[in-house]
Write an enzyme that holds these catalytic residues in place. Structure first.
Site, PDB file in Angstrom:
ATOM      1  N   HIS A 124      35.397  30.530 -74.797  1.00 44.92           N
ATOM      2  CA  HIS A 124      35.928  31.600 -75.633  1.00 44.92           C
ATOM      3  C   HIS A 124      35.741  32.916 -74.894  1.00 44.92           C
ATOM      4  CE1 HIS A 124      35.802  34.217 -79.471  1.00 44.92           C
ATOM      5  NE2 HIS A 124      37.045  34.022 -79.082  1.00 44.92           N
ATOM      6  N   ASP A 125      36.795  33.693 -74.760  1.00 42.86           N
ATOM      7  CA  ASP A 125      36.722  34.884 -73.908  1.00 42.86           C
ATOM      8  C   ASP A 125      35.658  35.875 -74.362  1.00 42.86           C
ATOM      9  OD1 ASP A 125      38.172  35.721 -76.139  1.00 42.86           O
ATOM     10  OD2 ASP A 125      39.980  36.234 -75.019  1.00 42.86           O
TER      11      ASP A 125
END
Length: 489
Positions: free
Chosen positions: A236-237
């Site tokens: 997840h960024d």
């Protein structure tokens, strides 16, 4: 020199970067950049996932050609969106975008079926139209064909990693964005999945960030020119960005861009009536941490003002916009950056003026005044969330560590320090790529821990410190700002 590759995909563009480590420092090099536009089809808004995969292969091949041996690679992307696979591993249609209108009304439908409060209590995630839970519920009730024959749901980075390696797994940090995963049991929230009548069989193996998935498939290795280990990094960024922000002492993190995410790293989730009331989420991070956080509209207002003026032939760069704002009169009016009317693109200067007029404030007339109102309002919203974070965590947060593209706006960064009344340590701009890379390096044994990785980042990419100024003045204007928020409720 050792080289690791970070594949970093955003909702508008993607890139493949090389992280080169030598003599105790890391250097970043962009190898390949590409667009990631939304695609509108008769079936709705979709991601061009096949095009993204081809671009990723180009970037990997470029890295191999330039450096030969690649130690590992990892992928991070936005959260919540997914692809469905059949029993033979074939993709059942192009993944749809989180902004696809098919989810309209299904947040309320989820509330009818299991209760949005119950969903929050089970998953620590606030109800939102774009959550994976709501998307899958809409798919089940509107277009159930694919879901009826699916054998696996994979989030976007997991799907791309499956195509690279042939390994099926969902990485924990991205799983936590779905509103279908429990931060308490560290497993799928089976009771909620059952309550929404979603097929339980599609929710497969979940792995920790830093898990070795395997090497590139032989066919892929032949195409790019090397056999490379693929790590399920912090996929997840935002999780990657938080990992890449080299915080010290008792601090709040800010991942700053179009959106700002403010929060703390914790070892246990906070799931209370008060945290639900204030809208704080419990997403998961590296080394089994909890990212207790809240979204704030970040540079969006400023970006949209720029876009609006450019459409009328006045294309001013961000440095020029910052100069206009810096010489404008301060504190003439305030807006709520998260107000509903600001959520959609278009005519942002006029929307800011209309908000000020409606709330009985002075209406900004020049570009500089409009930008100054936007900048100070964004900073004051950060102050409010920072104070709420202190309240909910019970931590005496002494500083803010801020990473991402938003730190390029020095006027806003200084305003956040002033409004919050604590120093802001700004850097790195490439926090997401840094977090992706150091998570890989821990997995490959090149680093002992994320803490050691953050020290590597501090030594490689010096931070800029913004000390708070004029605290008393900001305390006073904060009262006016909060009165405007109350008036708008």
């Amino acid at each position: 020199m050792k080289v690791h590759l970070a594949v970093d995909l955003g909702a508008g563009s993607g890139r493949v970067l090389a992280g080169k480590v030598r003599e105790g420092k890391v250097e970043l090099e962009e190898l390949h950049r590409f667009e990631n536009p939304g695609t509108s089809l008769p079936s709705g808004l979709h991601w061009n996932i096949l095009g993204l995969y081809r671009e990723i292969l180009k970037g990997i091949a470029t890295g191999v050609e330039r450096y030969g041996k690649i130690e590992s690679l990892g992928i991070d992307t936005w959260g919540v969106d997914y692809g469905l696979l059949d029993k033979d591993g074939r993709l059942l249609g192009l993944p749809q975008q989180y902004r696809d209108p098919r989810t309209q009304g299904f947040e309320a439908r989820a509330d009818e079926l299991v209760g949005n409060d119950a969903l929050y209590d089970a998953t620590g995630i606030m109800p939102f139209f774009l959550n994976t839970s709501v998307q899958l519920l809409a798919e089940k009730e509107l277009t159930p064909d694919a879901l009826n024959v699916a054998s696996q749901v994979l989030l976007i980075p997991d799907l791309l990693a499956y195509w690279l390696t042939g390994e099926l797994a969902v990485e924990r940090t991205n799983a936590s964005t779905t509103q279908l995963f429990s931060p308490i049991t560290n497993d799928w929230a089976w009771e909620m999945i059952e309550g929404l009548s979603l097929p339980k069989n599609i929710f497969g193996r979940v792995v920790e960030s830093g898990t070795l998935l395997g090497n590139l498939r032989p066919e892929v290795a032949e195409e790019v020119g090397a056999t490379i280990p693929v790590i399920a990094t912090a996929t997840h960024d935002t999780a990657a960005a938080v990992a890449g922000i080299p915080g010290e002492e008792c601090y709040a993190f800010l991942s700053s861009g179009t959106w700002t995410i403010i929060g703390c790293e914790l070892m246990e989730p906070i799931i209370t009536a008060r945290s639900r009331e204030l809208g704080f989420a419990n997403e998961l991070g590296v080394e089994k941490t909890v990212r207790f956080l809240k979204n704030i509209s970040g540079l969006w207002l400023i970006q949209e003002c720029k876009r609006s003026w450019a459409s009328h032939g006045e294309d001013i760069d961000y440095a020029g916009l910052a100069e206009l704002a810096s010489v404008a009169e301060p504190f003439i009016a305030f807006v709520d950056p998260d107000a509903e009317e600001f959520a959609s693109p278009g005519k942002m200067p006029e929307k800011i003026q209309a908000f000020c007029d409606r709330t009985g404030q002075k209406v900004p007339s020049t570009k500089g005044e409009i930008l100054r109102v936007a900048t100070e309002s964004i900073a004051l919203k950060h102050r409010l969330r920072f104070q709420q974070l202190r309240e909910l965590t019970g931590k005496d947060l002494k500083r803010v560590h801020m990473g991402g593209g938003g730190i390029k706006n020095s006027l806003l960064t200084q305003a956040i320090a002033d409004a919050c009344g604590v120093p802001v340590y700004a850097g790195p701009v490439e926090a997401t790529a840094c977090g992706n890379l150091i998570t890989q390096m821990v997995a490959t044994g090149d680093l002992a821990s994320i803490a050691e990785g953050r020290e590597l980042i501090r030594n490689s990419l010096p931070l800029e410190v913004y000390e708070p100024k004029e605290a008393g003045k900001w305390d006073e204007v904060a009262k006016h700002f909060e009165a405007i928020l109350v008036l708008e409720k």
